[in-house]
Design an enzyme around this catalytic site. Sequence first.
Site, PDB file in Angstrom:
ATOM      1  N   THR A 183       0.760  -1.516   0.070  1.00  0.00           N
ATOM      2  CA  THR A 183      -0.310  -0.001  -0.242  1.00  0.00           C
ATOM      3  C   THR A 183       0.672   1.910   0.163  1.00  0.00           C
ATOM      4  O   THR A 183       1.956   0.690   0.669  1.00  0.00           O
ATOM      5  CB  THR A 183      -0.898   0.209   1.489  1.00  0.00           C
ATOM      6  OG1 THR A 183       0.038   0.235   2.043  1.00  0.00           O
ATOM      7  CG2 THR A 183      -1.160  -1.520   1.426  1.00  0.00           C
ATOM      8  N   GLU A 329      -5.198  -4.207  -1.671  1.00  0.00           N
ATOM      9  CA  GLU A 329      -5.387  -5.531  -0.496  1.00  0.00           C
ATOM     10  C   GLU A 329      -6.407  -6.066  -1.570  1.00  0.00           C
ATOM     11  O   GLU A 329      -6.924  -7.541  -1.234  1.00  0.00           O
ATOM     12  CB  GLU A 329      -6.293  -5.273   0.352  1.00  0.00           C
ATOM     13  CG  GLU A 329      -5.118  -4.350   1.397  1.00  0.00           C
ATOM     14  CD  GLU A 329      -5.041  -2.891   1.076  1.00  0.00           C
ATOM     15  OE1 GLU A 329      -4.738  -2.554   2.174  1.00  0.00           O
ATOM     16  OE2 GLU A 329      -5.848  -2.811   0.277  1.00  0.00           O
ATOM     17  N   LYS A 435     -18.032  14.793   9.747  1.00  0.00           N
ATOM     18  CA  LYS A 435     -19.067  14.738  10.495  1.00  0.00           C
ATOM     19  C   LYS A 435     -18.872  16.556  11.389  1.00  0.00           C
ATOM     20  O   LYS A 435     -18.633  16.822  12.355  1.00  0.00           O
ATOM     21  CB  LYS A 435     -18.876  14.164  12.053  1.00  0.00           C
ATOM     22  CG  LYS A 435     -20.436  13.721  12.794  1.00  0.00           C
ATOM     23  CD  LYS A 435     -20.268  12.367  13.782  1.00  0.00           C
ATOM     24  CE  LYS A 435     -21.336  12.706  14.150  1.00  0.00           C
ATOM     25  NZ  LYS A 435     -21.273  10.698  15.110  1.00  0.00           N
ATOM     26  N   TRP A 440     -23.387  13.402   8.804  1.00  0.00           N
ATOM     27  CA  TRP A 440     -22.533  13.600   8.200  1.00  0.00           C
ATOM     28  C   TRP A 440     -22.597  14.188   6.534  1.00  0.00           C
ATOM     29  O   TRP A 440     -23.963  14.282   6.232  1.00  0.00           O
ATOM     30  CB  TRP A 440     -22.240  12.086   7.869  1.00  0.00           C
ATOM     31  CG  TRP A 440     -21.861  10.960   9.178  1.00  0.00           C
ATOM     32  CD1 TRP A 440     -23.666  10.350   9.391  1.00  0.00           C
ATOM     33  CD2 TRP A 440     -20.987  10.433   9.465  1.00  0.00           C
ATOM     34  NE1 TRP A 440     -22.917   8.685  10.633  1.00  0.00           N
ATOM     35  CE2 TRP A 440     -21.340  10.180  10.664  1.00  0.00           C
ATOM     36  CE3 TRP A 440     -19.591  11.410   9.592  1.00  0.00           C
ATOM     37  CZ2 TRP A 440     -20.301   9.659  11.889  1.00  0.00           C
ATOM     38  CZ3 TRP A 440     -18.707  11.207  10.592  1.00  0.00           C
ATOM     39  CH2 TRP A 440     -19.169   9.435  11.352  1.00  0.00           C
TER      40      TRP A 440
END
Length: 542
Positions: A183, A329, A435, A440
């Site tokens: 990654t 992944e 938030k 949200w």
Amino acid sequence: MAETVATIMDYPLTLNHFLERMNTIFPHVEVVSRHPDRTVQRRSYAEIYERSRKLAKALINTGIQKGERVATLSWNHATHLECYYGIPASGAVMHTLNLRLSPHDIGFIANHADDKLLIVDDVLLPLYNAFKDALPAHRLIVVPFGGAVPDGMESYEDFIAGGAGPFDYVTTDERDGCAMCYTSGTTGDPKGVIYSHRGMMLHSITSAIPDMMGVSQADCILPVVPMFHANAWGLPYTATGVGAKLVFPGPHMDAESLLELFEQEQVTFSGGVPTIWLAIIQALEAEPKRWKLVEGLRTVVGGSAAPPSLIDRFESFGIKVLHAWGMTEMSPLGTVATVKNNLLDQAKRYRATQGYAAPLVDLRATGDTGEAVPWDGKTMGELEVRGPWVASRYHDNPGASDRWTADGWFKTGDIVTIDPEGYVQITDRSKDVIKSGGEWISSVDLENAIMGHPAVKEAAVIALPHPKWDERPVACVVVKEGASLSQDELNEFLSGDFAKWQLPDALVLIDEIPKTSTGKFQKVALRDQFKDWSWDEQRQAV
């Protein structure tokens, strides 16, 4: 009653099958590489086959053992493709090093992977020299990509010459490792994933089917996505598996160079991150008659969300944009935004989503309690996935086991909604969602909308701490040359699609948005840049 037993052969799914297929079925197909001096090299599949096998034998002769890592530090070119097949054919694991990372990070990764041999482009030797002292004992092989191998260094051409003659494949189980990627390490140290032969074969076959990437031997494929980034999304394996012509751009990744190669080789299919496509569409709009591209050119956009405005701009040139999502992944394919037949009247909306799951990939979204959220297109949760090419753990990193659930699903870190048709819409990364006052706000939705403003070149939205509302959105915008933009103008532009409380509380004009090594917006760097932000000093404060 007698038990019914399957009578199908237990045939191992290994990349060696694709390598043999290249030579027996598609020996005359071309692999084109552009070199640093802009000359073009052409090899046939048959030549790639022979050279890959020589590489495999040379690696075995030099003492590389099954399962050991052999690293590449290379641009996209034909010799790198030989490594894609030759290294796994030797029983070793190909480990692509990301040349856009810092020398410190590359050194860390090569050490962590315990790379035994490094294959490095001659033009990248200065980068290699910046981290080589951090590595344990290893052997260096230099590819004469830019012209010549320096005196005293071992040439790739001489190395594979030592692998001439008959070659027998190393006995390989389909669950053995074939390739390895790390990654990008934007949050903590990079983490390694080892892909299996079985996973890569299933991934390649699935990627090729019509409702996924939809490629065939009739295509000419140019992977803009680097071969060191999630195996170029598996495109080299998919392309060679179906017998498609491959075109590699080398280090020439600017828009004009890519468009020139698109025209010269009559490319029909390509893939890359939105920042690459943004530069290409700007070049096309500036000189719409300069390049004659193949009618119906298809492009896959991944790595981060493609704004609907970008998709529309490409389609105005007759270029079809296919939105896809995945992760290192996941080898990396997860979803593709193919529009189902029953949704054609809503095609524009669905093309801008991340799409529905690829065959063999299962997905779900879970809320704060860990329970799966409904597929209603409204309820947000963290996306979790599982499948035959999804990582079950990181290489030698037990401390990161919390990325997997107790029942074996991988937690992606993406906050999504899933609608009743199965289409995924990423609303944010878990670390980027805003938030505000208990509600949200999706930074991705704001960014996509802001990118539709005619004055905007690039945009990223970040959350900054607020004394009253916990967090509030701040728009960091790069405007086009000669353009201007005020916050009032921006919020008026956005007001038709967003409630007042969702609009950015500040607009910051910047020269450039920092990006990761793979071209994604690096919001952590933006947040760090504005860590001393004071709302009291902003006229836009709520």
